[in-house]
Write an enzyme that holds these catalytic residues in place. Structure first.
Site, short mmCIF file in Angstrom:
data_model
loop_
_atom_site.label_atom_id
_atom_site.label_comp_id
_atom_site.label_asym_id
_atom_site.label_seq_id
_atom_site.Cartn_x
_atom_site.Cartn_y
_atom_site.Cartn_z
N ASP A 294 6.42 26.89 -12.75
CA ASP A 294 7.13 28.13 -12.43
C ASP A 294 6.97 28.41 -10.94
O ASP A 294 6.13 27.79 -10.28
CB ASP A 294 6.53 29.29 -13.26
CG ASP A 294 7.50 30.43 -13.51
OD1 ASP A 294 7.87 31.11 -12.53
OD2 ASP A 294 7.88 30.66 -14.67
N TYR B 245 26.53 34.99 -15.64
CA TYR B 245 25.42 34.48 -16.47
C TYR B 245 25.98 33.70 -17.66
O TYR B 245 25.58 32.58 -17.94
CB TYR B 245 24.57 35.65 -16.96
CG TYR B 245 23.48 35.25 -17.95
CD1 TYR B 245 22.28 34.71 -17.50
CD2 TYR B 245 23.65 35.41 -19.33
CE1 TYR B 245 21.29 34.33 -18.39
CE2 TYR B 245 22.66 35.05 -20.23
CZ TYR B 245 21.48 34.51 -19.75
OH TYR B 245 20.49 34.13 -20.63
#
Ligand SMILES: NC(=O)c1ccc[n+]([C@@H]2O[C@H](COP(=O)([O-])OP(=O)(O)OC[C@H]3O[C@@H](n4cnc5c(N)ncnc54)[C@H](O)[C@@H]3O)[C@@H](O)[C@H]2O)c1
Length: 263
Positions: free
Chosen positions: A33, A152
């Site tokens: 991450d 999105y």
């Protein structure tokens, strides 16, 4: 032989829940991450469930970093990559024209280019691991374009398409490529999101719900194997919407989506 799983966007939400579930099942877990504080908490929690793994910085938009992290992970994990999970993602809700174009571009970079980078970087390792699986996090917004989530939703159609294509292409290499289609999940991603569909459908799923479905999609039952299931809708609402869109005429699907979006 210990199986291995590499997860992007693992510091929180669905990625974190999935990492912990695989760790509890004896997989060697790689959690990656840009949020390194979240990763330190994940590392401690993997150890707490008696699991094993590594965590590290990874920006999925950087193709070189993705390849490098994957190579390091596989080298340290006995040369195997059993499961690759392209999970890192961003969501910006609102009227399309009111969201700055640079914000749309960043969403495309993470949700689309990030997945391309993950797939490309993982391929050499997946190819040499018998029975390898790729799980891409698409969304129920890949069923029909979603108002107030236009960009999105479009990125998730990309994920759907590349999953379908590579499911066919990489079958030649004994790599199973699948994707998950959850409806809204209670994570940081949806915390401040209020759209027509969050109002009409609610935000009902937990990260744990998705993690459990990912684990069962990776290790499928015989019937699912026999039908070569590619898309895994998560939760009753997404299952109904996915099924409905397959059997109802286009005008009806549009009308249902219009009504759900409160328009
Ligand atoms: N939450 C939902 O309602 C929902 C529904 C369907 C699908 N999904 C998808 O599931 C995935 C995970 O979502 P979530 O709800 O857990 O979100 P989240 O915001 O809780 O977690 C996303 C993680 O991705 C990381 N990330 C963001 N940009 C990154 C980058 N460039 N490189 C590496 N990591 C990066 C973040 O730091 C964060 O840890 C996403 O792909 C999302 O689109 C979410």
């Amino acid at each position: 032989m210990t199986k291995t799983v590499f997860i992007t966007g693992a510091a929180t939400g669905i990625g974190r829940a999935t990492a912990l579930l695989f760790a509890g099942r004896g997989y060697f877990v790689g959690g990656y991450d840009i949020d390194e504080t979240g990763l330190q908490i994940l590392a401690a929690d993997i150890a707490a469930v008696g699991g094993a793994g590594v965590v590290g910085h990874l920006d999925v938009t950087d193709a070189d970093e993705v390849s490098q992290r994957l190579s390091e992970f596989v080298a340290g994990a006995g040369g195997r990559l059993d499961v690759m999970i392209n999970n890192a993602g961003l969501l910006n809700a609102g009227h399309f024209e009111e969201i700055p174009v640079a914000v749309h571009h960043r969403e495309i970079d993470v949700n689309i280019k990030g997945v391309v980078n993950g797939l490309h970087g993982a391929f050499p390792h997946l190819k040499t691991t018998p029975g390898a699986v790729v799980v891409n996090l698409a969304s129920a917004s890949a069923i029909y374009g979603q108002a107030e989530l236009a960009n999105y939703s479009a990125t998730k159609f990309f994920v759907r398409a590349i999953t379908e294509a590579l499911n066919l292409e990489w079958g030649d290499h004994d790599i199973r490529v699948i994707d998950m289609w959850p409806l809204y999940v209670q994570t940081a991603m949806t915390r401040d999101v209020k759209t027509g569909t969050t109002t009409s459908l609610g935000i009902r799923l937990s990260a744990q719900d998705i993690a459990e479905d990912i684990v069962s999609a990776v290790e499928p039952t015989l019937p699912r194997r026999l039908v070569s299931q590619v898309h895994f809708a998560v939760g009753t609402q997404a299952k109904v919407l996915a099924l409905g869109s397959r059997f109802s005429p286009a005008w009806l699907t549009r009308l249902v989506n219009k009504r759900l979006a409160g328009r």
